[in-house]
Design a protein around this motif. Structure first.
Motif, mmCIF file in Angstrom:
data_model
loop_
_atom_site.group_PDB
_atom_site.id
_atom_site.type_symbol
_atom_site.label_atom_id
_atom_site.label_comp_id
_atom_site.label_asym_id
_atom_site.label_seq_id
_atom_site.Cartn_x
_atom_site.Cartn_y
_atom_site.Cartn_z
ATOM 1 N N GLY A 151 9.244 34.157 -61.820
ATOM 2 C CA GLY A 151 8.759 33.313 -62.908
ATOM 3 C C GLY A 151 8.970 31.850 -62.563
ATOM 4 N N LYS A 152 8.116 30.982 -63.079
ATOM 5 C CA LYS A 152 8.240 29.552 -62.834
ATOM 6 C C LYS A 152 9.347 28.983 -63.711
ATOM 7 C CE LYS A 152 3.455 28.753 -61.409
ATOM 8 N NZ LYS A 152 2.203 27.989 -61.674
ATOM 9 N N VAL A 153 10.271 28.247 -63.080
ATOM 10 C CA VAL A 153 11.428 27.733 -63.803
ATOM 11 C C VAL A 153 11.700 26.268 -63.465
ATOM 12 C CG1 VAL A 153 12.531 30.004 -63.887
ATOM 13 C CG2 VAL A 153 13.053 28.428 -62.001
ATOM 14 N N ARG A 154 12.558 25.683 -64.261
ATOM 15 C CA ARG A 154 13.072 24.336 -64.014
ATOM 16 C C ARG A 154 14.587 24.446 -63.942
ATOM 17 N NH1 ARG A 154 11.708 18.888 -64.809
ATOM 18 N NH2 ARG A 154 13.392 17.533 -65.525
ATOM 19 N N ILE A 155 15.187 23.870 -62.898
ATOM 20 C CA ILE A 155 16.638 23.920 -62.706
ATOM 21 C C ILE A 155 17.226 22.530 -62.913
ATOM 22 C CG2 ILE A 155 18.505 24.445 -61.083
ATOM 23 C CD1 ILE A 155 16.544 26.175 -59.539
ATOM 24 N N VAL A 156 18.292 22.453 -63.705
ATOM 25 C CA VAL A 156 18.986 21.181 -63.924
ATOM 26 C C VAL A 156 20.472 21.406 -63.693
ATOM 27 C CG1 VAL A 156 19.517 19.336 -65.550
ATOM 28 C CG2 VAL A 156 17.274 20.434 -65.625
ATOM 29 N N ALA A 157 21.064 20.627 -62.788
ATOM 30 C CA ALA A 157 22.506 20.744 -62.537
ATOM 31 C C ALA A 157 23.284 20.174 -63.714
ATOM 32 C CB ALA A 157 22.870 20.004 -61.256
ATOM 33 N N LEU A 158 24.351 20.855 -64.116
ATOM 34 C CA LEU A 158 25.145 20.451 -65.276
ATOM 35 C C LEU A 158 26.528 19.959 -64.882
ATOM 36 C CD1 LEU A 158 24.354 23.459 -67.650
ATOM 37 C CD2 LEU A 158 23.138 21.267 -67.503
ATOM 38 N N ASP A 159 27.061 19.082 -65.709
ATOM 39 C CA ASP A 159 28.448 18.656 -65.565
ATOM 40 C C ASP A 159 29.332 19.791 -66.074
ATOM 41 O OD1 ASP A 159 31.063 17.497 -66.589
ATOM 42 O OD2 ASP A 159 30.213 15.721 -65.626
ATOM 43 N N SER A 160 30.275 20.243 -65.260
ATOM 44 C CA SER A 160 31.105 21.398 -65.624
ATOM 45 C C SER A 160 31.977 21.152 -66.848
ATOM 46 C CB SER A 160 31.985 21.800 -64.441
ATOM 47 O OG SER A 160 32.827 20.718 -64.056
#
Length: 254
Positions: A151-160
């Protein structure tokens, strides 16, 4: 009465047994050295090779955003070791990514239905052309992509700590004069410059950036020099269309 020599049981020489013992130890050492080569440096940050390609994991994930195709992996890999050393659990909220730092928390959003899930990167992959992340079964199920497989997705890195999108590293962006695309990283200079020569025929501003981490020297092959994020994103798309879908953006000083 003397006993014929052919009936006398000869005792093996001590020196002969010592030689055999030393030879066995040396053989065992050579075998163990081939089976488990030593790796220095922080786990998960050293360049590695998979399916004939080199990948250079990022040191930090601040500001990382990516869009593309997600897949998932399940029962076949359940219980196996991941790149982080953990045991893969298809029911946990984890994922595999080629270059994000191991341990990075990312929000993955299904661009078709808007569903999101937060997963932790603990493995490397997927090494299939065009795919950017391999989700655990549970994560894929929450995004509703198990049935289709991708599936087409968007990934965003998060602050832990905050759970919010991780901002770019101030030190990196402040010192950077331009953006460039990293195509590969090698410990062998000859391989790096060979790739550079091949890229010179098609791309502009191909260069090799040398880094010594105190233990080993890496020769990082990079393409282009751009002053804006928009320009570098466009260049990355063009390189992906040309077959280089594993390049990633880095900031670099002049």
């Amino acid at each position: 009465m003397s006993i014929p020599l052919k009936y006398v049981k000869r005792q093996p020489s001590i020196k002969w047994w010592v030689f055999i013992f030393i030879a066995m130890v040396m053989a065992m050492t050579m075998i163990s050295g081939c089976a488990a080569p030593k790796h220095s440096g922080p786990a998960g940050t050293r360049p590695y090779r998979a399916m004939g390609k080199w990948y250079a994991p990022m040191a930090r994930a601040g500001g990382f955003v990516e869009e593309g195709l997600a897949s998932w992996y399940g029962g076949k890999f359940h219980g196996r070791k991941t790149a982080s050393g953990e045991t893969y659990n298809m029911y946990a909220l984890t994922a595999a990514h080629k270059t994000l730092p191991l341990g990075t928390m990312v929000r993955v959003t299904n661009r078709k239905n808007g569903k999101s899930v937060v997963v932790r990167i603990n493995d490397r992959g997927p090494f299939v052309h065009g795919r950017i992340i391999d989700l655990s079964y549970t994560a894929a199920k929450r995004l509703d992509i198990v049935k289709n497989g991708t599936g087409k997705v968007r990934i965003v890195a998060l602050d832990s700590k905050t759970g919010q999108p991780a901002p770019p590293e101030p030190a990196e962006t402040a010192a950077a004069e331009f953006f460039t695309l990293q195509v590969g990283s090698f410990t062998n200079a000859e391989n790096a410059y060979k790739l550079k020569d091949e890229l010179d025929d098609t791309y502009k501003n191909v260069h090799v950036s040398v880094l010594n981490d105190g233990v080993e020297t890496f020769y990082r092959v990079r393409v282009g020099r751009y002053n804006s994020r928009e320009a570098i994103e466009s260049a990355k798309s063009l390189m992906a269309a040309g077959g280089f879908d594993n390049v990633f953006i880095v900031a670099e000083e002049l």
